[in-house]
Design a protein around this motif. Structure first.
Motif, PDB file in Angstrom:
ATOM      1  N   VAL A   1     104.907  40.581  93.570  1.00 22.44           N
ATOM      2  CA  VAL A   1     104.505  40.082  92.248  1.00 22.44           C
ATOM      3  C   VAL A   1     105.492  40.600  91.213  1.00 22.44           C
ATOM      4  N   LYS A   2     106.168  39.692  90.529  1.00 21.09           N
ATOM      5  CA  LYS A   2     107.164  40.064  89.536  1.00 21.09           C
ATOM      6  C   LYS A   2     106.690  39.641  88.147  1.00 21.09           C
ATOM      7  N   VAL A   3     106.685  40.602  87.218  1.00 20.04           N
ATOM      8  CA  VAL A   3     106.246  40.351  85.850  1.00 20.04           C
ATOM      9  C   VAL A   3     107.410  40.664  84.923  1.00 20.04           C
ATOM     10  N   VAL A   4     107.736  39.726  84.050  1.00 18.64           N
ATOM     11  CA  VAL A   4     108.872  39.905  83.148  1.00 18.64           C
ATOM     12  C   VAL A   4     108.686  41.150  82.297  1.00 18.64           C
ATOM     13  N   ASP A   5     107.516  41.298  81.709  1.00 21.26           N
ATOM     14  CA  ASP A   5     107.216  42.475  80.884  1.00 21.26           C
ATOM     15  C   ASP A   5     106.361  43.423  81.717  1.00 21.26           C
ATOM     16  N   GLU A   6     106.938  44.538  82.150  1.00 23.70           N
ATOM     17  CA  GLU A   6     106.288  45.435  83.101  1.00 23.70           C
ATOM     18  C   GLU A   6     104.945  45.958  82.608  1.00 23.70           C
ATOM     19  N   LYS A   7     104.792  46.128  81.303  1.00 21.58           N
ATOM     20  CA  LYS A   7     103.520  46.672  80.812  1.00 21.58           C
ATOM     21  C   LYS A   7     102.352  45.719  81.061  1.00 21.58           C
ATOM     22  N   CYS A   8     102.657  44.440  81.326  1.00 20.73           N
ATOM     23  CA  CYS A   8     101.611  43.450  81.589  1.00 20.73           C
ATOM     24  C   CYS A   8     101.226  43.392  83.067  1.00 20.73           C
ATOM     25  N   ALA A   9     101.912  44.181  83.903  1.00 20.02           N
ATOM     26  CA  ALA A   9     101.684  44.133  85.346  1.00 20.02           C
ATOM     27  C   ALA A   9     100.231  44.401  85.746  1.00 20.02           C
ATOM     28  N   PRO A  10      99.519  45.367  85.132  1.00 17.21           N
ATOM     29  CA  PRO A  10      98.127  45.596  85.564  1.00 17.21           C
ATOM     30  C   PRO A  10      97.254  44.359  85.459  1.00 17.21           C
ATOM     31  N   ILE A  11      97.425  43.565  84.410  1.00 24.09           N
ATOM     32  CA  ILE A  11      96.643  42.331  84.278  1.00 24.09           C
ATOM     33  C   ILE A  11      97.105  41.312  85.311  1.00 24.09           C
ATOM     34  N   ALA A  12      98.419  41.216  85.525  1.00 26.65           N
ATOM     35  CA  ALA A  12      98.951  40.285  86.526  1.00 26.65           C
ATOM     36  C   ALA A  12      98.416  40.622  87.910  1.00 26.65           C
ATOM     37  N   TYR A  13      98.303  41.914  88.226  1.00 20.70           N
ATOM     38  CA  TYR A  13      97.769  42.315  89.523  1.00 20.70           C
ATOM     39  C   TYR A  13      96.321  41.857  89.682  1.00 20.70           C
ATOM     40  N   VAL A  14      95.523  42.021  88.635  1.00 21.10           N
ATOM     41  CA  VAL A  14      94.127  41.572  88.681  1.00 21.10           C
ATOM     42  C   VAL A  14      94.071  40.070  88.979  1.00 21.10           C
ATOM     43  N   LEU A  15      94.918  39.296  88.308  1.00 15.37           N
ATOM     44  CA  LEU A  15      94.888  37.842  88.439  1.00 15.37           C
ATOM     45  C   LEU A  15      95.523  37.334  89.731  1.00 15.37           C
ATOM     46  N   THR A  16      96.226  38.188  90.457  1.00 12.98           N
ATOM     47  CA  THR A  16      96.807  37.791  91.737  1.00 12.98           C
ATOM     48  C   THR A  16      96.058  38.399  92.912  1.00 12.98           C
ATOM     49  N   GLY A  17      94.931  39.056  92.626  1.00 10.56           N
ATOM     50  CA  GLY A  17      94.080  39.554  93.706  1.00 10.56           C
ATOM     51  C   GLY A  17      94.441  40.910  94.246  1.00 10.56           C
ATOM     52  N   PHE A  18      95.157  41.718  93.467  1.00  6.70           N
ATOM     53  CA  PHE A  18      95.527  43.058  93.894  1.00  6.70           C
ATOM     54  C   PHE A  18      94.909  44.114  92.986  1.00  6.70           C
ATOM     55  N   ALA A  19      94.911  45.371  93.447  1.00  6.46           N
ATOM     56  CA  ALA A  19      94.384  46.467  92.643  1.00  6.46           C
ATOM     57  C   ALA A  19      95.239  46.643  91.391  1.00  6.46           C
ATOM     58  N   PRO A  20      94.622  46.963  90.237  1.00  2.15           N
ATOM     59  CA  PRO A  20      95.389  47.054  88.990  1.00  2.15           C
ATOM     60  C   PRO A  20      96.284  48.275  88.889  1.00  2.15           C
ATOM     61  N   GLY A  21      96.010  49.318  89.679  1.00  8.41           N
ATOM     62  CA  GLY A  21      96.808  50.537  89.602  1.00  8.41           C
ATOM     63  C   GLY A  21      98.004  50.517  90.536  1.00  8.41           C
ATOM     64  N   ASP A  22      98.837  51.572  90.441  1.00  7.31           N
ATOM     65  CA  ASP A  22     100.047  51.652  91.255  1.00  7.31           C
ATOM     66  C   ASP A  22      99.915  52.597  92.446  1.00  7.31           C
ATOM     67  N   SER A  23      98.818  53.338  92.539  1.00 10.31           N
ATOM     68  CA  SER A  23      98.752  54.386  93.556  1.00 10.31           C
ATOM     69  C   SER A  23      97.407  54.412  94.270  1.00 10.31           C
ATOM     70  N   GLU A  24      96.812  53.234  94.490  1.00  8.95           N
ATOM     71  CA  GLU A  24      95.494  53.212  95.119  1.00  8.95           C
ATOM     72  C   GLU A  24      95.555  53.731  96.559  1.00  8.95           C
ATOM     73  N   ALA A  25      94.509  54.481  96.944  1.00  7.39           N
ATOM     74  CA  ALA A  25      94.413  54.992  98.308  1.00  7.39           C
ATOM     75  C   ALA A  25      93.806  53.952  99.235  1.00  7.39           C
ATOM     76  N   ALA A  26      92.945  53.103  98.702  1.00  8.88           N
ATOM     77  CA  ALA A  26      92.301  52.051  99.492  1.00  8.88           C
ATOM     78  C   ALA A  26      91.887  50.927  98.557  1.00  8.88           C
ATOM     79  N   TYR A  27      91.788  49.710  99.113  1.00  6.94           N
ATOM     80  CA  TYR A  27      91.466  48.547  98.286  1.00  6.94           C
ATOM     81  C   TYR A  27      90.874  47.441  99.140  1.00  6.94           C
TER      82      TYR A  27
END
Length: 272
Positions: free
Chosen positions: A88-114
């Motif tokens: 998942v590539k986001v032009v503006d990195e600070k928007c990545a947490p929202i992009a992750y939510v909308l692409t079905g992934f965990a919003p954080g960068d260091s999740e232990a499980a999901y």
């Protein structure tokens, strides 16, 4: 139906629910915004001291029977927008947490499980009597109910140390800093979002942040809703699409709705 390229799982679910509506009825999902606003603090939960494993998340996430009037199924049956979060590539990195939510992934960068689940209004069969005017009216009502219903992706992710708190902070910062939208890509697929707006959060868990994101579906605006809630070291994410967005009716994609409150409440109860 309109094509909204980003949430492939959501598109498949919408098509499935709408086709089922021809022969079945859907109960109204209902919605109710809570008392929170943006990132809201609360009483620390008993989950704070424990990082949940994948098997423990399996037991903790909502299942059919936990949310009255809803069915819970796998959220991974359809082709995903991206095969992994790294794609998942986001032009503006600070928007990545929202992009992750909308692409079905965990919003954080260091999740232990999901893991995640798809939650849709429960279906109810209509007695087969195709020539009956009552049956025809029931069928039409069921289609209307389906178009007015909301499909929600619920996910749980667990974090070590301050990971959960940092995740909530990053989502809150993204909501504030990405008001003018962002573009997300994976391979040849791209999706442009034109607006991110803060919403009134449920106030569930230890802290929560809610938002609405406006995207493009073949030239028409579609608004999707999200909420991220921290329960100790576990983060619950809710991403909802109102199926009216795919009806083809002018303005249907911007219909006002919320992440169903009963889903958030049921998930909070399993994490308490």
């Amino acid at each position: 139906m309109k094509r909204f390229t980003l949430p492939r799982t959501g598109i498949a679910a919408a098509a499935s629910v709408l086709s089922l509506a021809l022969a079945t009825g859907c109960s109204d999902s209902g919605s109710d915004s809570g008392d929170g606003d943006k990132a809201t603090g609360g009483k620390e939960s008993t989950a704070a001291a424990k990082v949940l494993s994948s098997s423990e998340l399996e037991k903790a996430i909502v299942a059919t029977g936990d949310v009255d009037g809803f069915e819970v199924t796998s959220a991974t049956d359809s082709e995903p927008f991206a095969s992994s979060k790294e794609k998942v590539k986001v032009v503006d990195e600070k928007c990545a947490p929202i992009a992750y939510v909308l692409t079905g992934f965990a919003p954080g960068d260091s999740e232990a499980a999901y893991l995640n689940r798809q939650v849709t209004p429960a279906t109810e069969e209509i007695a087969p009597s195709a020539t009956s005017s009552d049956s025809l009216e029931d069928s039409l009502d069921s289609i209307t109910d389906a178009l007015n219903s909301t499909m929600t992706i619920v996910s749980l992710s667990s974090y070590e140390g301050d990971g959960a708190q940092e995740t909530l902070a990053s989502v809150s910062e993204a909501v504030e800093g990405c008001a003018s939208g962002f573009t997300v890509a994976a391979g040849s697929e791209t999706q442009k979002f034109t607006k991110v707006a803060s919403e009134k959060a449920s106030g569930s868990g230890d802290e929560s942040v809610a938002f609405a994101v406006t995207g493009d579906a073949e030239g028409d605006e579609v608004v999707v809703k999200g909420e991220v809630v921290r329960h100790g070291s576990t983060v619950a994410t809710y991403y909802s699409i109102n199926l009216a967005a795919f009806s083809g009716e002018a303005g249907a994609g911007t219909a006002d709705y919320d992440v169903p409150a009963e889903i958030i409440e049921a998930q909070a109860a399993k994490l308490s």
